[in-house]
Design a protein around this motif. Sequence first.
Motif, mmCIF file in Angstrom:
data_model
loop_
_atom_site.group_PDB
_atom_site.id
_atom_site.type_symbol
_atom_site.label_atom_id
_atom_site.label_comp_id
_atom_site.label_asym_id
_atom_site.label_seq_id
_atom_site.Cartn_x
_atom_site.Cartn_y
_atom_site.Cartn_z
ATOM 1 N N HIS A 93 3.774 -10.696 8.599
ATOM 2 C CA HIS A 93 4.408 -9.929 7.388
ATOM 3 C C HIS A 93 5.869 -9.495 7.377
ATOM 4 C CE1 HIS A 93 2.817 -7.331 10.454
ATOM 5 N NE2 HIS A 93 3.765 -6.488 10.371
ATOM 6 N N MET A 94 6.250 -9.292 6.574
ATOM 7 C CA MET A 94 7.710 -8.952 6.229
ATOM 8 C C MET A 94 7.642 -7.211 5.803
ATOM 9 S SD MET A 94 10.736 -10.130 3.679
ATOM 10 C CE MET A 94 11.412 -11.448 4.669
ATOM 11 N N HIS A 95 8.514 -6.540 6.563
ATOM 12 C CA HIS A 95 8.670 -5.245 5.919
ATOM 13 C C HIS A 95 9.902 -4.908 5.216
ATOM 14 C CE1 HIS A 95 6.168 -3.062 9.593
ATOM 15 N NE2 HIS A 95 6.391 -4.313 9.970
ATOM 16 N N ILE A 96 9.788 -4.389 4.040
ATOM 17 C CA ILE A 96 10.904 -3.847 3.178
ATOM 18 C C ILE A 96 11.291 -2.377 3.575
ATOM 19 C CG2 ILE A 96 12.034 -3.699 0.957
ATOM 20 C CD1 ILE A 96 10.172 -5.742 0.010
ATOM 21 N N LEU A 97 12.252 -2.094 4.098
ATOM 22 C CA LEU A 97 12.723 -0.769 4.431
ATOM 23 C C LEU A 97 13.908 -0.318 3.716
ATOM 24 C CD1 LEU A 97 12.088 -1.179 8.346
ATOM 25 C CD2 LEU A 97 10.675 0.363 7.010
ATOM 26 N N GLY A 98 13.909 0.715 3.038
ATOM 27 C CA GLY A 98 14.917 1.444 2.406
ATOM 28 C C GLY A 98 14.710 2.803 1.835
ATOM 29 N N PRO A 104 -8.824 -0.639 0.645
ATOM 30 C CA PRO A 104 -8.077 -0.199 -0.195
ATOM 31 C C PRO A 104 -6.457 -0.395 0.129
ATOM 32 C CG PRO A 104 -8.720 1.947 0.485
ATOM 33 C CD PRO A 104 -9.465 0.688 1.189
ATOM 34 N N ALA A 105 -5.769 -0.598 -0.683
ATOM 35 C CA ALA A 105 -4.186 -0.573 -0.520
ATOM 36 C C ALA A 105 -3.556 -0.071 -1.861
ATOM 37 C CB ALA A 105 -3.675 -1.766 0.231
ATOM 38 N N ILE A 107 7.478 -1.073 2.069
ATOM 39 C CA ILE A 107 6.399 -2.149 1.584
ATOM 40 C C ILE A 107 6.308 -3.089 2.574
ATOM 41 C CG2 ILE A 107 5.942 -3.731 -0.443
ATOM 42 C CD1 ILE A 107 7.360 -1.316 -2.197
ATOM 43 N N LEU A 108 5.039 -3.930 2.684
ATOM 44 C CA LEU A 108 5.029 -4.939 3.209
ATOM 45 C C LEU A 108 4.549 -6.287 2.385
ATOM 46 C CD1 LEU A 108 2.300 -3.425 5.804
ATOM 47 C CD2 LEU A 108 4.824 -3.711 6.285
ATOM 48 N N ARG A 136 1.865 4.011 6.730
ATOM 49 C CA ARG A 136 2.650 4.927 7.653
ATOM 50 C C ARG A 136 4.041 4.635 7.517
ATOM 51 N NH1 ARG A 136 -1.072 3.324 11.459
ATOM 52 N NH2 ARG A 136 0.703 2.200 12.547
ATOM 53 N N PRO A 137 4.475 5.232 6.164
ATOM 54 C CA PRO A 137 5.957 4.656 5.763
ATOM 55 C C PRO A 137 6.929 5.554 6.391
ATOM 56 C CG PRO A 137 4.980 6.267 4.090
ATOM 57 C CD PRO A 137 3.938 5.817 5.133
#
Length: 119
Positions: free
Chosen positions: A99-104, A14-15, A38-39, A31-32
Amino acid sequence: MPTIFSKIIAREIPATIVYEDELVIAFKDIRPLTPVHILIVPKREIPTVNDVTPEDEAALGRLFTVAAKIAAENGIAERGYRLMVNCNKDARQEVFHLHMHILGGRELGPMLVQADMPE
Ligand code: 5GP
């Protein structure tokens, strides 16, 4: 052996999936590190940036259009966010499925802390 991300794509584990199309999928990081983490993952199992080929250009371009969409949907577009792709050991890549991380969602500080820099 399929990667953990291929298992998410196949719905074997699951995700929290927030976006999917024929080329990429996006889901919340387990593990935010930030309020929004989001990946975005190409469906083709590319191990690292070193393995990218010209055939991947459509999927890799899609990472950015989906990142912009997700940033807008999460209300972080104006304030800003960081997009990050780790490659291999020095970058501490954990999952060998590009994968690309979106961090914000908060002030992110410097890109790297000074202590991490060699003199
Ligand atoms: P990397 O260090 O490879 O750039 O980042 C891998 C990311 O994948 C980490 O932030 C980690 O928390 C996340 N991750 C690892 N396993 C899982 C999982 O099973 N589900 C989800 N949603 N994220 C995962």
